[in-house]
Design a protein around this motif. Sequence first.
Motif, PDB file in Angstrom:
ATOM      1  N   SER A   1       0.846  -1.199   0.000  1.00  0.00           N
ATOM      2  CA  SER A   1       0.000   0.000   0.000  1.00  0.00           C
ATOM      3  C   SER A   1       0.877   1.243   0.000  1.00  0.00           C
ATOM      4  CB  SER A   1      -0.943  -0.005   1.205  1.00  0.00           C
ATOM      5  OG  SER A   1      -0.217   0.017   2.416  1.00  0.00           O
ATOM      6  N   TRP A   2       0.336   2.296  -0.596  1.00  0.00           N
ATOM      7  CA  TRP A   2       1.118   3.501  -0.857  1.00  0.00           C
ATOM      8  C   TRP A   2       0.245   4.737  -0.642  1.00  0.00           C
ATOM      9  CZ3 TRP A   2       6.091   2.239  -2.099  1.00  0.00           C
ATOM     10  CH2 TRP A   2       6.309   0.910  -2.497  1.00  0.00           C
ATOM     11  N   PRO A   3       0.867   5.895  -0.441  1.00  0.00           N
ATOM     12  CA  PRO A   3       0.065   7.128  -0.449  1.00  0.00           C
ATOM     13  C   PRO A   3      -0.576   7.297  -1.833  1.00  0.00           C
ATOM     14  CG  PRO A   3       2.321   7.557   0.283  1.00  0.00           C
ATOM     15  CD  PRO A   3       2.285   6.151  -0.244  1.00  0.00           C
ATOM     16  N   ALA A   4      -1.653   8.058  -1.889  1.00  0.00           N
ATOM     17  CA  ALA A   4      -2.292   8.318  -3.181  1.00  0.00           C
ATOM     18  C   ALA A   4      -1.267   8.922  -4.141  1.00  0.00           C
ATOM     19  CB  ALA A   4      -3.470   9.263  -3.006  1.00  0.00           C
ATOM     20  N   HIS A   5      -1.267   8.427  -5.387  1.00  0.00           N
ATOM     21  CA  HIS A   5      -0.317   8.893  -6.401  1.00  0.00           C
ATOM     22  C   HIS A   5      -0.903   8.653  -7.790  1.00  0.00           C
ATOM     23  CE1 HIS A   5       0.518   4.598  -5.792  1.00  0.00           C
ATOM     24  NE2 HIS A   5       0.831   4.583  -7.082  1.00  0.00           N
ATOM     25  N   CYS A   6      -0.461   9.451  -8.733  1.00  0.00           N
ATOM     26  CA  CYS A   6      -0.827   9.288 -10.145  1.00  0.00           C
ATOM     27  C   CYS A   6      -2.336   9.134 -10.337  1.00  0.00           C
ATOM     28  CB  CYS A   6      -0.072   8.122 -10.767  1.00  0.00           C
ATOM     29  SG  CYS A   6       1.725   8.296 -10.656  1.00  0.00           S
ATOM     30  N   VAL A   7      -3.068  10.003  -9.666  1.00  0.00           N
ATOM     31  CA  VAL A   7      -4.528   9.976  -9.738  1.00  0.00           C
ATOM     32  C   VAL A   7      -4.969  10.690 -11.016  1.00  0.00           C
ATOM     33  CG1 VAL A   7      -6.662  10.736  -8.615  1.00  0.00           C
ATOM     34  CG2 VAL A   7      -4.742   9.869  -7.232  1.00  0.00           C
ATOM     35  N   VAL A   8      -5.838  10.024 -11.773  1.00  0.00           N
ATOM     36  CA  VAL A   8      -6.367  10.591 -13.011  1.00  0.00           C
ATOM     37  C   VAL A   8      -6.984  11.956 -12.710  1.00  0.00           C
ATOM     38  CG1 VAL A   8      -8.089  10.282 -14.831  1.00  0.00           C
ATOM     39  CG2 VAL A   8      -6.719   8.337 -14.064  1.00  0.00           C
ATOM     40  N   GLY A   9      -6.648  12.930 -13.531  1.00  0.00           N
ATOM     41  CA  GLY A   9      -7.174  14.273 -13.365  1.00  0.00           C
ATOM     42  C   GLY A   9      -6.268  15.192 -12.566  1.00  0.00           C
ATOM     43  N   THR A  10      -5.132  14.658 -12.061  1.00  0.00           N
ATOM     44  CA  THR A  10      -4.168  15.489 -11.336  1.00  0.00           C
ATOM     45  C   THR A  10      -2.891  15.631 -12.161  1.00  0.00           C
ATOM     46  OG1 THR A  10      -3.027  13.675 -10.175  1.00  0.00           O
ATOM     47  CG2 THR A  10      -5.048  14.556  -9.151  1.00  0.00           C
ATOM     48  N   GLY A  11      -2.104  16.632 -11.821  1.00  0.00           N
ATOM     49  CA  GLY A  11      -0.822  16.820 -12.501  1.00  0.00           C
ATOM     50  C   GLY A  11       0.160  15.704 -12.222  1.00  0.00           C
ATOM     51  N   GLY A  12      -0.023  14.985 -11.121  1.00  0.00           N
ATOM     52  CA  GLY A  12       0.895  13.904 -10.766  1.00  0.00           C
ATOM     53  C   GLY A  12       0.898  12.747 -11.737  1.00  0.00           C
ATOM     54  N   VAL A  13      -0.191  12.559 -12.474  1.00  0.00           N
ATOM     55  CA  VAL A  13      -0.298  11.453 -13.420  1.00  0.00           C
ATOM     56  C   VAL A  13       0.484  11.730 -14.710  1.00  0.00           C
ATOM     57  CG1 VAL A  13      -2.380  12.148 -14.685  1.00  0.00           C
ATOM     58  CG2 VAL A  13      -1.964   9.721 -14.248  1.00  0.00           C
ATOM     59  N   GLN A  14       0.798  12.989 -14.983  1.00  0.00           N
ATOM     60  CA  GLN A  14       1.440  13.372 -16.245  1.00  0.00           C
ATOM     61  C   GLN A  14       2.897  12.907 -16.320  1.00  0.00           C
ATOM     62  OE1 GLN A  14      -0.425  14.600 -18.700  1.00  0.00           O
ATOM     63  NE2 GLN A  14      -2.089  14.440 -17.220  1.00  0.00           N
ATOM     64  N   LEU A  15       3.355  12.648 -17.526  1.00  0.00           N
ATOM     65  CA  LEU A  15       4.770  12.342 -17.720  1.00  0.00           C
ATOM     66  C   LEU A  15       5.584  13.561 -17.305  1.00  0.00           C
ATOM     67  CD1 LEU A  15       4.548  10.494 -21.153  1.00  0.00           C
ATOM     68  CD2 LEU A  15       4.874   9.457 -18.885  1.00  0.00           C
ATOM     69  N   HIS A  16       6.749  13.322 -16.715  1.00  0.00           N
ATOM     70  CA  HIS A  16       7.581  14.399 -16.184  1.00  0.00           C
ATOM     71  C   HIS A  16       8.056  15.308 -17.315  1.00  0.00           C
ATOM     72  CE1 HIS A  16      10.956  16.397 -14.188  1.00  0.00           C
ATOM     73  NE2 HIS A  16      10.283  16.158 -13.072  1.00  0.00           N
ATOM     74  N   PRO A  17       8.102  16.627 -17.089  1.00  0.00           N
ATOM     75  CA  PRO A  17       8.507  17.549 -18.159  1.00  0.00           C
ATOM     76  C   PRO A  17       9.950  17.356 -18.635  1.00  0.00           C
ATOM     77  CG  PRO A  17       8.199  18.733 -16.087  1.00  0.00           C
ATOM     78  CD  PRO A  17       7.693  17.346 -15.878  1.00  0.00           C
ATOM     79  N   ASN A  18      10.825  16.741 -17.848  1.00  0.00           N
ATOM     80  CA  ASN A  18      12.194  16.470 -18.307  1.00  0.00           C
ATOM     81  C   ASN A  18      12.241  15.337 -19.330  1.00  0.00           C
ATOM     82  OD1 ASN A  18      12.840  18.351 -16.360  1.00  0.00           O
ATOM     83  ND2 ASN A  18      14.332  17.057 -15.297  1.00  0.00           N
ATOM     84  N   LEU A  19      11.166  14.573 -19.431  1.00  0.00           N
ATOM     85  CA  LEU A  19      11.105  13.460 -20.378  1.00  0.00           C
ATOM     86  C   LEU A  19      10.612  13.988 -21.721  1.00  0.00           C
ATOM     87  CD1 LEU A  19      11.317  10.384 -20.905  1.00  0.00           C
ATOM     88  CD2 LEU A  19       8.881  10.262 -20.299  1.00  0.00           C
ATOM     89  N   GLU A  20      11.492  13.972 -22.708  1.00  0.00           N
ATOM     90  CA  GLU A  20      11.119  14.388 -24.063  1.00  0.00           C
ATOM     91  C   GLU A  20      10.285  13.273 -24.687  1.00  0.00           C
ATOM     92  OE1 GLU A  20      14.704  15.416 -26.174  1.00  0.00           O
ATOM     93  OE2 GLU A  20      15.393  16.676 -24.517  1.00  0.00           O
ATOM     94  N   THR A  21       9.113  13.612 -25.163  1.00  0.00           N
ATOM     95  CA  THR A  21       8.173  12.582 -25.621  1.00  0.00           C
ATOM     96  C   THR A  21       8.085  12.447 -27.142  1.00  0.00           C
ATOM     97  OG1 THR A  21       6.353  14.167 -25.498  1.00  0.00           O
ATOM     98  CG2 THR A  21       6.767  12.817 -23.532  1.00  0.00           C
ATOM     99  N   ALA A  22       8.882  13.194 -27.885  1.00  0.00           N
ATOM    100  CA  ALA A  22       8.773  13.159 -29.350  1.00  0.00           C
ATOM    101  C   ALA A  22       8.962  11.758 -29.921  1.00  0.00           C
ATOM    102  CB  ALA A  22       9.777  14.128 -29.974  1.00  0.00           C
ATOM    103  N   ALA A  23       9.841  10.954 -29.326  1.00  0.00           N
ATOM    104  CA  ALA A  23      10.115   9.615 -29.843  1.00  0.00           C
ATOM    105  C   ALA A  23       9.154   8.555 -29.313  1.00  0.00           C
ATOM    106  CB  ALA A  23      11.553   9.208 -29.517  1.00  0.00           C
ATOM    107  N   ILE A  24       8.278   8.924 -28.397  1.00  0.00           N
ATOM    108  CA  ILE A  24       7.377   7.943 -27.788  1.00  0.00           C
ATOM    109  C   ILE A  24       6.166   7.717 -28.695  1.00  0.00           C
ATOM    110  CG2 ILE A  24       5.876   7.490 -25.806  1.00  0.00           C
ATOM    111  CD1 ILE A  24       8.007   8.901 -24.080  1.00  0.00           C
ATOM    112  N   ALA A  25       6.038   6.480 -29.161  1.00  0.00           N
ATOM    113  CA  ALA A  25       4.989   6.132 -30.122  1.00  0.00           C
ATOM    114  C   ALA A  25       3.621   5.975 -29.476  1.00  0.00           C
ATOM    115  CB  ALA A  25       5.369   4.838 -30.854  1.00  0.00           C
ATOM    116  N   ALA A  26       3.580   5.565 -28.212  1.00  0.00           N
ATOM    117  CA  ALA A  26       2.308   5.333 -27.538  1.00  0.00           C
ATOM    118  C   ALA A  26       2.525   5.364 -26.032  1.00  0.00           C
ATOM    119  CB  ALA A  26       1.717   3.983 -27.948  1.00  0.00           C
TER     120      ALA A  26
END
Length: 189
Positions: free
Chosen positions: A68-93
């Motif tokens: 069990s863990w603290p709440a994390h990566c909840v849909v509709g929150t900024g925490g679920v988003q990929l980190h801004p340091n991760l460049e996503t141009a090469a990510i196909a899906a």
Amino acid sequence: MTSLAILVIDVQNDFCEGGSLAVAGGSAVATAISARLRSADFALAVATRDHHIDPGAHFSEHPDFVDSWPAHCVVGTGGVQLHPNLETAAIAAVFDKGEFAAAYSGFEARHDGVGLAEWLRERDITEVEVVGIATDHCVRATALDAVANGFTTTVRLDLTAGVAPATVESALEQLESAGVHLVGTPYQA
């Protein structure tokens, strides 16, 4: 043509510094993965995300940090988003997992209703390189499932961040025993 896919596991805001379940070094690993994604020696890259709506006992007010863990990566929150340091141009899906249950492995995730293993096979992928967060949890589970699904599997330890030294050590032993190739030195914050 290479048949290698890079699997970027859970490089999300909540798992990086400042997030609700931060792993030391998460932001730096996101940056390092971006450099890897700018190389041209792989066929494709995908990302996975924890994508929780109501995962039941996976969330706890008094987590044990094992099941069990603290709440994390909840849909509709900024925490679920990929980190801004991760460049996503090469990510196909992007494959989401864990809406209504705990989900550690990227092979539990789906993109447009298709599971990761099926999606990779449809694109003639035979080998995967697993990177991301956390070495001792979702990276470990994904790499073990990759081997179980018949993919030649490498974990780039220099492109992962782990929760705790003891659980990282245990994870590395499990991965080696399962036939996962381990490359590099684990990131130390």
